[in-house]
Enzyme design. Sequence first.
Site, mmCIF file in Angstrom:
data_model
loop_
_atom_site.group_PDB
_atom_site.id
_atom_site.type_symbol
_atom_site.label_atom_id
_atom_site.label_comp_id
_atom_site.label_asym_id
_atom_site.label_seq_id
_atom_site.Cartn_x
_atom_site.Cartn_y
_atom_site.Cartn_z
ATOM 1 N N GLU A 219 0.836 -1.198 0.000
ATOM 2 C CA GLU A 219 0.000 0.000 0.000
ATOM 3 C C GLU A 219 0.874 1.253 0.000
ATOM 4 O OE1 GLU A 219 -3.806 -0.280 2.086
ATOM 5 O OE2 GLU A 219 -2.862 -1.822 3.303
ATOM 6 N N GLY A 236 0.043 1.929 4.206
ATOM 7 C CA GLY A 236 -0.520 2.978 3.353
ATOM 8 C C GLY A 236 0.374 4.197 3.245
ATOM 9 N N GLU A 277 7.853 2.193 12.632
ATOM 10 C CA GLU A 277 6.619 2.784 13.151
ATOM 11 C C GLU A 277 5.929 3.659 12.101
ATOM 12 O OE1 GLU A 277 5.520 5.255 17.190
ATOM 13 O OE2 GLU A 277 7.184 5.959 15.970
ATOM 14 N N ALA A 278 4.614 3.680 12.164
ATOM 15 C CA ALA A 278 3.858 4.535 11.254
ATOM 16 C C ALA A 278 4.383 5.968 11.356
ATOM 17 C CB ALA A 278 2.379 4.481 11.608
ATOM 18 N N ASN A 317 10.329 8.477 19.397
ATOM 19 C CA ASN A 317 9.806 8.647 20.740
ATOM 20 C C ASN A 317 8.805 9.799 20.754
ATOM 21 O OD1 ASN A 317 9.598 9.690 23.529
ATOM 22 N ND2 ASN A 317 11.001 7.977 23.943
HETATM 23 C C1 LIG Z 1 5.664 0.922 16.196
HETATM 24 C C2 LIG Z 1 4.525 -0.020 16.464
HETATM 25 C C3 LIG Z 1 4.716 -1.317 15.683
HETATM 26 C C4 LIG Z 1 4.511 -0.303 17.962
HETATM 27 O O1 LIG Z 1 3.457 -1.136 18.211
HETATM 28 P P1 LIG Z 1 3.487 -2.200 19.409
HETATM 29 O O2 LIG Z 1 4.691 -3.013 19.279
HETATM 30 O O3 LIG Z 1 2.152 -2.853 19.380
HETATM 31 O O4 LIG Z 1 3.686 -1.337 20.666
HETATM 32 P P2 LIG Z 1 2.601 -0.737 21.671
HETATM 33 O O5 LIG Z 1 1.782 0.296 20.994
HETATM 34 O O6 LIG Z 1 1.927 -1.870 22.344
HETATM 35 O O7 LIG Z 1 3.553 -0.020 22.685
HETATM 36 C C5 LIG Z 1 4.437 -0.708 23.586
HETATM 37 C C6 LIG Z 1 4.957 0.327 24.554
HETATM 38 O O8 LIG Z 1 5.767 1.264 23.849
HETATM 39 C C7 LIG Z 1 5.208 2.573 23.972
HETATM 40 N N1 LIG Z 1 5.341 3.240 22.700
HETATM 41 C C8 LIG Z 1 4.899 2.828 21.488
HETATM 42 N N2 LIG Z 1 5.233 3.699 20.551
HETATM 43 C C9 LIG Z 1 5.916 4.683 21.189
HETATM 44 C C10 LIG Z 1 6.532 5.883 20.752
HETATM 45 N N3 LIG Z 1 6.507 6.246 19.458
HETATM 46 N N4 LIG Z 1 7.151 6.650 21.650
HETATM 47 C C11 LIG Z 1 7.195 6.318 22.935
HETATM 48 N N5 LIG Z 1 6.628 5.197 23.399
HETATM 49 C C12 LIG Z 1 6.006 4.401 22.536
HETATM 50 C C13 LIG Z 1 3.763 2.356 24.334
HETATM 51 O O9 LIG Z 1 3.215 3.474 24.966
HETATM 52 C C14 LIG Z 1 3.846 1.144 25.181
HETATM 53 O O10 LIG Z 1 4.293 1.557 26.448
HETATM 54 P P3 LIG Z 1 3.928 0.745 27.803
HETATM 55 O O11 LIG Z 1 4.747 -0.503 27.754
HETATM 56 O O12 LIG Z 1 4.354 1.693 28.840
HETATM 57 O O13 LIG Z 1 2.461 0.498 27.787
HETATM 58 C C15 LIG Z 1 3.143 0.605 16.068
HETATM 59 O O14 LIG Z 1 2.922 1.783 16.788
HETATM 60 C C16 LIG Z 1 3.081 0.941 14.586
HETATM 61 O O15 LIG Z 1 3.473 2.031 14.149
HETATM 62 N N6 LIG Z 1 2.570 -0.036 13.756
HETATM 63 C C17 LIG Z 1 2.430 0.197 12.326
HETATM 64 C C18 LIG Z 1 1.023 -0.203 11.900
HETATM 65 C C19 LIG Z 1 0.762 0.246 10.468
HETATM 66 O O16 LIG Z 1 1.004 1.385 10.107
HETATM 67 N N7 LIG Z 1 0.280 -0.698 9.599
HETATM 68 C C20 LIG Z 1 -0.010 -0.428 8.228
HETATM 69 C C21 LIG Z 1 -1.440 0.036 8.049
HETATM 70 S S1 LIG Z 1 -1.755 0.577 6.422
#
Ligand SMILES: CC(C)(COP(=O)(O)OP(=O)(O)OC[C@H]1O[C@@H](n2cnc3c(N)ncnc32)[C@H](O)[C@@H]1OP(=O)(O)O)[C@@H](O)C(=O)NCCC(=O)NCCS
Length: 342
Positions: A219, A236, A277-278, A317
């Site tokens: 995407e 995306g 990360e997104a 972060n």
């Molecule tokens: C980066 C990513 C993979 C992290 O997801 P995850 O592994 O599920 O992590 P979580 O959201 O459960 O966060 C875990 C911990 O890290 C922290 N955290 C996550 N992202 C953070 C950031 N950018 N900065 C600081 N802390 C962060 C959370 O608050 C959480 O803290 P906690 O342990 O105190 O509760 C997710 O945010 C992401 O960007 N996924 C991409 C999805 C996407 O875009 N798919 C395509 C669709 S078209």
Amino acid sequence: MSFAFGIGIGTQNSQGEWLEVFYQQPVLKPDAALVQCARETLGYKGGNQACAANQADLNALAEALRATDHKDQAKLAELAAKSTRPVVVTLLESDETASSTPEVYLKLHLISHRLAKPHGLKLDGIFGLLPNLAWTNEGAIDLSELADRQLQARLEGRSLEVKSVDKFPQMTDYVVPAGVRIADTARVRLGAYVGEGTTVMHEGFINFNAGTEGTSMIEGRISAGVMIGKGSDLGGGCSTMGTLSGGGNIIISVGENCLLGANAGIGIPLGDRCTVEAGLYITAGSKVALLDDSNQLVDTVKARDLAGKPDLLFRRNSQTGAVECKTNKSAIELNEELHANN
Ligand SMILES: CC(C)(COP(=O)(O)OP(=O)(O)OC[C@H]1O[C@@H](n2cnc3c(N)ncnc32)[C@H](O)[C@@H]1OP(=O)(O)O)[C@@H](O)C(=O)NCCC(=O)NCCS
């Protein structure tokens, strides 16, 4: 052994210059019998040559091919002999810098037919051999002839739809490789390598000399020269940096089972099982804080030092703005449901 062979039906402008060529059955590494047929009937003398072929030539080629194992090519030559459009038989003894438009089209076909991988062919200098054309519902038209063709169509009660103005046509007008879904066919150029099991959604894009190894949900943009490993998803609007314009000279690639989040981007190659990360764009020179499991700083490195390393999670972060890298504990599993229809 020769390098490539193809019987092509093409389009020429009013000057008789080639605009584009369609090769239904391109051949990589043709055997001696196939090449010998071209020598006997087309006056092919070796080297890399695009031989314009008339009806008599093609009937002779068809007859010669019928005496070999190449029955499908014989049939194609027989049909091409009846073509109302110009026909070319292109023989490449070796993979050299191309010197004609039919040669370039044969190479682009080899990639989109999955007979050759991106970076597997010599493609330098191809821009100069690919004319910028109007791709219309009546085929390719030389831009200098377009206005007259538009008028002619109107006068005859038709309308000529110009679908794009570009050097490359869309891949699907030439070949639809097995096992793919492409929501918006204009987004994949001829010369793309679309692996079996790939879905390209509307927002996805695949340039020439780039593509996917296998199952992937695309995407985002796959720039020229970029290859995406099996089981990796591009979210995306995400971006993979190309090397064509100011992208530096690192060839970007994505390993297996990676996820580039929505609107993320990479300027370094990723190893297997990495997640970005997104919204995070990692450029090669970005300073990255390496964190341990308890989020303590271990080291600060440039992103290019992490190129190709597996099992990394990159994020920005949300409190400090620093780009951070952690071990990717939960490598993204492909969404089975999304991929079920491949
Ligand atoms: C980066 C990513 C993979 C992290 O997801 P995850 O592994 O599920 O992590 P979580 O959201 O459960 O966060 C875990 C911990 O890290 C922290 N955290 C996550 N992202 C953070 C950031 N950018 N900065 C600081 N802390 C962060 C959370 O608050 C959480 O803290 P906690 O342990 O105190 O509760 C997710 O945010 C992401 O960007 N996924 C991409 C999805 C996407 O875009 N798919 C395509 C669709 S078209």
